[in-house]
Design a protein around this motif. Structure first.
Motif, PDB file in Angstrom:
ATOM      1  N   ILE A  59       7.081   2.008   5.656  1.00  0.00           N
ATOM      2  CA  ILE A  59       8.063   0.747   5.476  1.00  0.00           C
ATOM      3  C   ILE A  59       7.302  -0.493   5.517  1.00  0.00           C
ATOM      4  CG2 ILE A  59      10.196  -0.301   6.354  1.00  0.00           C
ATOM      5  CD1 ILE A  59      11.212   2.471   7.139  1.00  0.00           C
ATOM      6  N   VAL A  60       6.610  -0.694   6.691  1.00  0.00           N
ATOM      7  CA  VAL A  60       5.978  -2.027   7.121  1.00  0.00           C
ATOM      8  C   VAL A  60       4.810  -2.217   5.907  1.00  0.00           C
ATOM      9  CG1 VAL A  60       4.589  -3.291   8.863  1.00  0.00           C
ATOM     10  CG2 VAL A  60       6.539  -1.664   9.575  1.00  0.00           C
ATOM     11  N   GLY A  61       4.260  -1.188   5.594  1.00  0.00           N
ATOM     12  CA  GLY A  61       3.154  -1.440   4.584  1.00  0.00           C
ATOM     13  C   GLY A  61       3.633  -2.305   3.187  1.00  0.00           C
ATOM     14  N   ILE A  62       4.765  -1.540   2.872  1.00  0.00           N
ATOM     15  CA  ILE A  62       5.585  -1.957   1.707  1.00  0.00           C
ATOM     16  C   ILE A  62       5.559  -3.596   1.759  1.00  0.00           C
ATOM     17  CG2 ILE A  62       7.388  -2.120   0.308  1.00  0.00           C
ATOM     18  CD1 ILE A  62       7.636   1.090   0.880  1.00  0.00           C
ATOM     19  N   VAL A  63       5.804  -4.006   2.886  1.00  0.00           N
ATOM     20  CA  VAL A  63       6.220  -5.641   3.043  1.00  0.00           C
ATOM     21  C   VAL A  63       4.969  -6.471   3.298  1.00  0.00           C
ATOM     22  CG1 VAL A  63       7.542  -7.103   4.485  1.00  0.00           C
ATOM     23  CG2 VAL A  63       8.752  -5.091   3.932  1.00  0.00           C
ATOM     24  N   ILE A  64       4.132  -6.053   4.428  1.00  0.00           N
ATOM     25  CA  ILE A  64       2.985  -6.806   4.558  1.00  0.00           C
ATOM     26  C   ILE A  64       1.936  -6.984   3.646  1.00  0.00           C
ATOM     27  CG2 ILE A  64       3.413  -6.294   7.130  1.00  0.00           C
ATOM     28  CD1 ILE A  64       0.839  -4.670   7.169  1.00  0.00           C
ATOM     29  N   LEU A  65       1.573  -5.984   2.823  1.00  0.00           N
ATOM     30  CA  LEU A  65       0.743  -5.960   1.740  1.00  0.00           C
ATOM     31  C   LEU A  65       0.877  -7.170   0.654  1.00  0.00           C
ATOM     32  CD1 LEU A  65      -0.161  -2.071   1.671  1.00  0.00           C
ATOM     33  CD2 LEU A  65      -1.456  -4.068   2.871  1.00  0.00           C
ATOM     34  N   GLY A  66       2.197  -7.584   0.822  1.00  0.00           N
ATOM     35  CA  GLY A  66       2.482  -8.680  -0.074  1.00  0.00           C
ATOM     36  C   GLY A  66       2.350 -10.169   0.212  1.00  0.00           C
ATOM     37  N   GLY A  67       1.707 -10.238   1.562  1.00  0.00           N
ATOM     38  CA  GLY A  67       1.413 -11.479   1.951  1.00  0.00           C
ATOM     39  C   GLY A  67       2.289 -12.220   2.806  1.00  0.00           C
ATOM     40  N   ILE A  68       2.043 -13.537   3.234  1.00  0.00           N
ATOM     41  CA  ILE A  68       3.005 -14.244   3.773  1.00  0.00           C
ATOM     42  C   ILE A  68       4.144 -14.671   3.093  1.00  0.00           C
ATOM     43  CG2 ILE A  68       1.820 -16.076   3.381  1.00  0.00           C
ATOM     44  CD1 ILE A  68       3.839 -15.659   6.766  1.00  0.00           C
ATOM     45  N   ASN A 104      -7.990  -8.900   4.610  1.00  0.00           N
ATOM     46  CA  ASN A 104      -6.945  -7.712   4.070  1.00  0.00           C
ATOM     47  C   ASN A 104      -7.038  -6.473   4.761  1.00  0.00           C
ATOM     48  OD1 ASN A 104      -5.232  -9.372   2.822  1.00  0.00           O
ATOM     49  ND2 ASN A 104      -6.420  -9.360   0.779  1.00  0.00           N
ATOM     50  N   TYR A 105      -8.503  -6.210   5.041  1.00  0.00           N
ATOM     51  CA  TYR A 105      -8.492  -4.795   5.670  1.00  0.00           C
ATOM     52  C   TYR A 105      -8.122  -4.862   7.021  1.00  0.00           C
ATOM     53  CZ  TYR A 105     -12.454  -4.617   2.407  1.00  0.00           C
ATOM     54  OH  TYR A 105     -13.160  -4.446   1.197  1.00  0.00           O
ATOM     55  N   TYR A 106      -7.657  -5.851   7.617  1.00  0.00           N
ATOM     56  CA  TYR A 106      -7.117  -5.723   9.063  1.00  0.00           C
ATOM     57  C   TYR A 106      -5.759  -4.974   8.813  1.00  0.00           C
ATOM     58  CZ  TYR A 106      -4.393  -7.184  13.145  1.00  0.00           C
ATOM     59  OH  TYR A 106      -3.694  -7.260  14.063  1.00  0.00           O
ATOM     60  N   ASN A 107      -4.999  -5.310   7.578  1.00  0.00           N
ATOM     61  CA  ASN A 107      -3.385  -4.604   7.313  1.00  0.00           C
ATOM     62  C   ASN A 107      -3.403  -3.085   7.504  1.00  0.00           C
ATOM     63  OD1 ASN A 107      -2.282  -7.255   7.042  1.00  0.00           O
ATOM     64  ND2 ASN A 107      -2.602  -7.063   4.863  1.00  0.00           N
ATOM     65  N   TYR A 108      -4.635  -2.584   7.035  1.00  0.00           N
ATOM     66  CA  TYR A 108      -4.578  -1.083   7.058  1.00  0.00           C
ATOM     67  C   TYR A 108      -4.858  -0.610   8.631  1.00  0.00           C
ATOM     68  CZ  TYR A 108      -5.197  -1.662   2.048  1.00  0.00           C
ATOM     69  OH  TYR A 108      -4.841  -2.358   0.792  1.00  0.00           O
ATOM     70  N   PHE A 109      -5.840  -1.299   9.372  1.00  0.00           N
ATOM     71  CA  PHE A 109      -5.837  -1.011  10.733  1.00  0.00           C
ATOM     72  C   PHE A 109      -4.609  -1.291  11.468  1.00  0.00           C
ATOM     73  CE2 PHE A 109      -6.924  -3.281  14.938  1.00  0.00           C
ATOM     74  CZ  PHE A 109      -7.243  -2.011  15.586  1.00  0.00           C
ATOM     75  N   TYR A 110      -4.017  -2.464  11.155  1.00  0.00           N
ATOM     76  CA  TYR A 110      -2.447  -2.531  11.687  1.00  0.00           C
ATOM     77  C   TYR A 110      -1.636  -1.610  11.622  1.00  0.00           C
ATOM     78  CZ  TYR A 110       1.556  -5.412  12.453  1.00  0.00           C
ATOM     79  OH  TYR A 110       2.978  -5.855  13.006  1.00  0.00           O
ATOM     80  N   LEU A 111      -1.665  -0.983  10.268  1.00  0.00           N
ATOM     81  CA  LEU A 111      -0.817  -0.043   9.982  1.00  0.00           C
ATOM     82  C   LEU A 111      -0.957   1.121  10.794  1.00  0.00           C
ATOM     83  CD1 LEU A 111      -0.499  -0.842   6.175  1.00  0.00           C
ATOM     84  CD2 LEU A 111       1.435  -0.976   7.836  1.00  0.00           C
ATOM     85  N   VAL A 112      -2.261   1.644  10.912  1.00  0.00           N
ATOM     86  CA  VAL A 112      -2.561   2.679  11.499  1.00  0.00           C
ATOM     87  C   VAL A 112      -2.116   2.728  13.066  1.00  0.00           C
ATOM     88  CG1 VAL A 112      -4.416   4.359  12.384  1.00  0.00           C
ATOM     89  CG2 VAL A 112      -4.394   3.374  10.034  1.00  0.00           C
TER      90      VAL A 112
END
Length: 447
Positions: free
Chosen positions: A198-207, A388-396
């Motif tokens: 759920i979080v990934g769908i939103v945050i991968l779209g940017g600020i 942007n690589y941080y987002n994947y670490f954040y999601l994990v």
């Protein structure tokens, strides 16, 4: 490892951190000429959008910046953080949360004014703001190690592990345990992975997507929570004065903590207020620094409303619900489960479901905003192309937060917040005269 994290958090939050945040905030409060009280009305006019300039540099409007910042602060810090404060430090901890909030309004004013005053440009040519840019642009390159320290602590401390932990706890308590559908660790993993998606769908779209979703969710979650909490308070209206007196009395006696240590109550209040409203930590300047505003003072005025809404209003209402229902004395629950018990006692049958919806919205909106904060820290450290690589670490790590213990999660976040506060407060106090001069100039022009 868990005990090491807990010990570090307790050590760093002892007297030095208290002096830095509350002492430093008090200095700024007095130095500003008690600005949060004098210009509170003007701040409300500014946040209404009266002075917005759509052509100013930045990525989002000032109101969206405030919504995103409040999405990160008005959340589980209010629902769960208040419960932790009462559970560990008694009702008196709430008084010290109030004190932290009032000085925190001045701190937020200075930090977020500086975020506009000293913006930087990232490697992609995008205008950025935050303590790391304030340090480098305002204090000079020789201070860059402080900016790096802030960014490293921010990338770790702004993970959504606390939100994931508490959302998992409340979902299991309300939706699974009563029906014997909870399967321990397996359930935690399933919930954690679902949150991650759920979080990934939103945050991968940017600020811009984060700010859009936050500006829609924040009003809804605040209204829902307010209606529920005020209903419980009104049911027990006659006992409210006694509870407020209990908060005041306990703040100076420390009766609710072992050994009657008032100092321990103050530290607990300051810790939970820092997690609740984040004044002096440096998170809000990152999002306010991205707003379309050329007036540093206006952005500071908007930002200073955050601690008032968050701690003085929302945290107080949560505390009253916990105290009025008496659950803080009659249950061993901690964190969000204590608040859940209070809602169940205050509104039998439906109360727990209303809280669960509020926790769901609070937790998710905070997760969206925190990802942006951490992303900006990595952007500063390694460049926009790597951020942007941080987002994947954040999601994990959302999944990790769902399965580890509450004490370790709280201690880790507290420890990183303390490290972030050091460069933020040093730079703010160092550059405070610049903000004071800008304030004088702004209000002279307004006249």
């Amino acid at each position: 490892m868990g005990q090491l994290i807990i010990d570090f958090s307790n050590w760093i939050w002892d007297t030095p951190m208290l002096l830095l945040l509350m002492g430093g905030g008090l200095i700024l409060f007095v130095y500003s000429g008690f600005l949060p009280f004098r210009y509170f009305g003007h701040a409300l006019k500014v946040v209404s959008g009266k002075y917005d300039d759509k052509n100013a540099p930045g990525q989002i409007s000032s109101r969206q910046a405030l919504s995103a910042a409040i999405a990160a602060t008005v959340g589980l810090g209010n629902i769960s953080g208040v419960a932790i404060a009462i559970n560990m430090g008694g009702p008196g901890a709430i008084f010290w949360m109030w004190m932290s909030a009032f000085v925190g309004m001045a701190t937020k004013y200075f930090t977020c004014s500086l975020a506009i005053m000293y913006r930087g440009v990232d490697t992609a040519g995008e205008v950025q703001g935050g303590p790391m840019y304030v340090i480098e642009e305002g204090m000079g390159k020789k201070w860059k190690p402080l900016a790096i320290l802030f960014s490293v602590a921010g990338a770790l401390g702004l993970l959504a592990i606390f939100q994931a932990n508490q959302l998992t706890a409340v979902f299991r308590s309300v939706m699974l345990e009563p029906y014997n559908l909870d399967y321990g660790q397996s359930t935690k993993w399933i919930i954690g992975i679902s949150m991650m998606i759920i979080v990934g769908i939103v945050i991968l779209g940017g600020i811009k997507r984060i700010a859009l979703v936050a500006s829609r969710l924040v009003p809804f979650m605040v209204i829902l929570y307010f209606i529920t909490v005020i209903f419980i308070v009104f049911k027990n209206l006659g006992a409210v004065p006694a509870m407020l007196w209990l908060i005041l009395e306990d703040a100076f006696t420390g009766n609710a903590v072992m050994g009657g240590a008032v100092g321990a109550v103050i530290i607990l209040g300051a810790r939970r207020a820092a997690f609740s409203n984040e004044a002096g930590i440096g998170t809000a300047p990152m999002v306010h620094g991205a707003s379309k505003n050329n007036e540093p003072v206006r952005e500071g005025l908007i930002a200073m409303l955050g601690p008032f809404i968050d701690t003085v209003v929302v945290c107080t209402l949560t505390a009253l619900v916990i105290l009025l229902t008496g659950v803080w004395e009659s249950t061993e629950n901690d964190g969000v489960r204590l608040t859940l018990a209070a809602f169940e006692a205050g509104i039998p049958v439906v109360g727990k479901y209303l809280l669960m919806v509020a926790v769901l919205v609070f937790a998710l909106s905070t997760m969206f905003t925190y990802s942006y904060y951490g992303h900006k820290c990595i952007n500063y450290l390694f460049g926009a192309d790597k951020a942007n690589y941080y987002n994947y670490f954040y999601l994990v790590t959302i999944v990790a937060g769902a399965v580890v213990s509450l004490e370790v999660v709280v201690s880790f976040i507290d420890g990183m917040y303390a490290v972030m506060a050091i460069p933020t407060m040093i730079s703010t106090i160092y550059l405070a005269p610049k903000v004071k001069a800008a304030t004088k100039d702004y209000f002279n022009r307004m006249k």
